[in-house]
Design an enzyme around this catalytic site. Sequence first.
Site, short mmCIF file in Angstrom:
data_model
loop_
_atom_site.label_atom_id
_atom_site.label_comp_id
_atom_site.label_asym_id
_atom_site.label_seq_id
_atom_site.Cartn_x
_atom_site.Cartn_y
_atom_site.Cartn_z
N ASP A 44 -8.59 -22.68 -26.35
CA ASP A 44 -8.75 -21.43 -27.09
C ASP A 44 -7.48 -20.60 -27.02
O ASP A 44 -6.74 -20.68 -26.04
CB ASP A 44 -9.94 -20.65 -26.50
N ARG A 49 -4.22 -16.22 -31.34
CA ARG A 49 -3.58 -15.07 -30.67
C ARG A 49 -2.15 -15.39 -30.25
O ARG A 49 -1.27 -14.55 -30.32
CB ARG A 49 -4.42 -14.64 -29.44
N ASN A 99 -16.84 -23.55 -36.44
CA ASN A 99 -15.50 -23.38 -37.00
C ASN A 99 -15.44 -23.55 -38.52
O ASN A 99 -14.46 -23.16 -39.15
CB ASN A 99 -14.50 -24.35 -36.34
N ARG A 126 -11.64 -23.32 -19.69
CA ARG A 126 -11.49 -22.60 -20.95
C ARG A 126 -10.26 -21.71 -20.85
O ARG A 126 -10.11 -20.94 -19.91
CB ARG A 126 -12.72 -21.74 -21.28
C1 FPP Z 1 -8.82 -22.41 -30.66
O1 FPP Z 1 -7.90 -21.39 -30.92
C2 FPP Z 1 -8.42 -23.69 -31.19
C3 FPP Z 1 -9.09 -24.45 -32.13
C4 FPP Z 1 -10.34 -24.01 -32.77
C5 FPP Z 1 -8.59 -25.73 -32.59
C6 FPP Z 1 -7.94 -26.60 -31.57
C7 FPP Z 1 -7.05 -27.53 -32.29
C8 FPP Z 1 -5.86 -27.99 -31.85
C9 FPP Z 1 -5.27 -27.65 -30.53
C10 FPP Z 1 -5.05 -28.87 -32.72
C11 FPP Z 1 -5.57 -30.22 -33.05
C12 FPP Z 1 -6.20 -30.97 -31.96
C13 FPP Z 1 -6.03 -32.27 -31.66
C14 FPP Z 1 -6.92 -32.87 -30.65
C15 FPP Z 1 -5.01 -33.15 -32.27
P1 FPP Z 1 -8.35 -20.20 -31.88
O2 FPP Z 1 -7.90 -20.51 -33.25
O3 FPP Z 1 -9.81 -19.95 -31.73
O4 FPP Z 1 -7.52 -19.01 -31.26
P2 FPP Z 1 -7.91 -17.46 -31.25
O5 FPP Z 1 -9.18 -17.35 -30.44
O6 FPP Z 1 -6.74 -16.82 -30.57
O7 FPP Z 1 -8.10 -17.03 -32.66
#
Ligand code: FPP
Length: 247
Positions: A21, A25, A69, A189
Amino acid sequence: MHFKEKLIIEKLPKHIAIIMDGNGRWAKNKLQPRVFGHTNGVSAVREVTEASAELGIKYLTLYAFSTENWNRPSFEINALMNLLVETIRKEISTLNKNNIKLTAIGGLEKLPSSTYKALMEGIEQTKNNTRMTLVLALNYSAKWELIKAMQSIGSLVQNGSLLPEQIDDQIIEQNLATSGIPDPELLIRTSGEHRISNFLLWQIAYSELYFTNTLWPDFHKENLYEAIYDFQNRERRFGKISEQIQS
Ligand code: FPP
């Protein structure tokens, strides 16, 4: 720092699960679009996968895309799905070189066809690897998984091959998407949120939870070693008292 040297190899978790996560940000802090955070999140995926395999972790499960998502802007969903295709294609040879098997849990058939195809290719081409299994949770949620399990078990009861009183831990586990995979001893997390967000609810019944303020793209090998070090210094009692555990 230098947590790696402090780790006790005999006490490593077999399975680590991670809620990645904070990509959005991280990008915002750098005045960049959210997708820039996801692109950099891939580097963290690579680092943590490599570090886990090097240590001798057997299973690493990453929450890459939840059923919730899909509520994100379609631009971001598309970018994430394309990033997955690109990353899987690019990393298959490295996975094979390092003897790492790729698998996935979730409603995979609902993924865009290009993502589904790349994923199936990755799974097929790494299926004989034995050092570590990398499990991607995609279009996954624990409630989705539990509903599916209850539906399967319900039909076994309905067709007479199972009695309701025969339903036990083992029957439920056999019907989960993670069937055959041991429960994670450690759940990490990142980004300072203290939530489980519909991830592996059954499987984390006894997991140690580790929360860090580090945003996912900043999560490096040393951060993983630190999480495992923290885990190794906790006492896991499983309902027993302290004196029963020591010795
Ligand atoms: C959370 O950050 C991240 C995700 C929902 C996606 C995770 C994906 C990757 C790391 C890239 C692809 C993965 C692989 C396995 C190749 P967020 O967008 O919720 O961040 P925020 O809470 O700061 O908005």
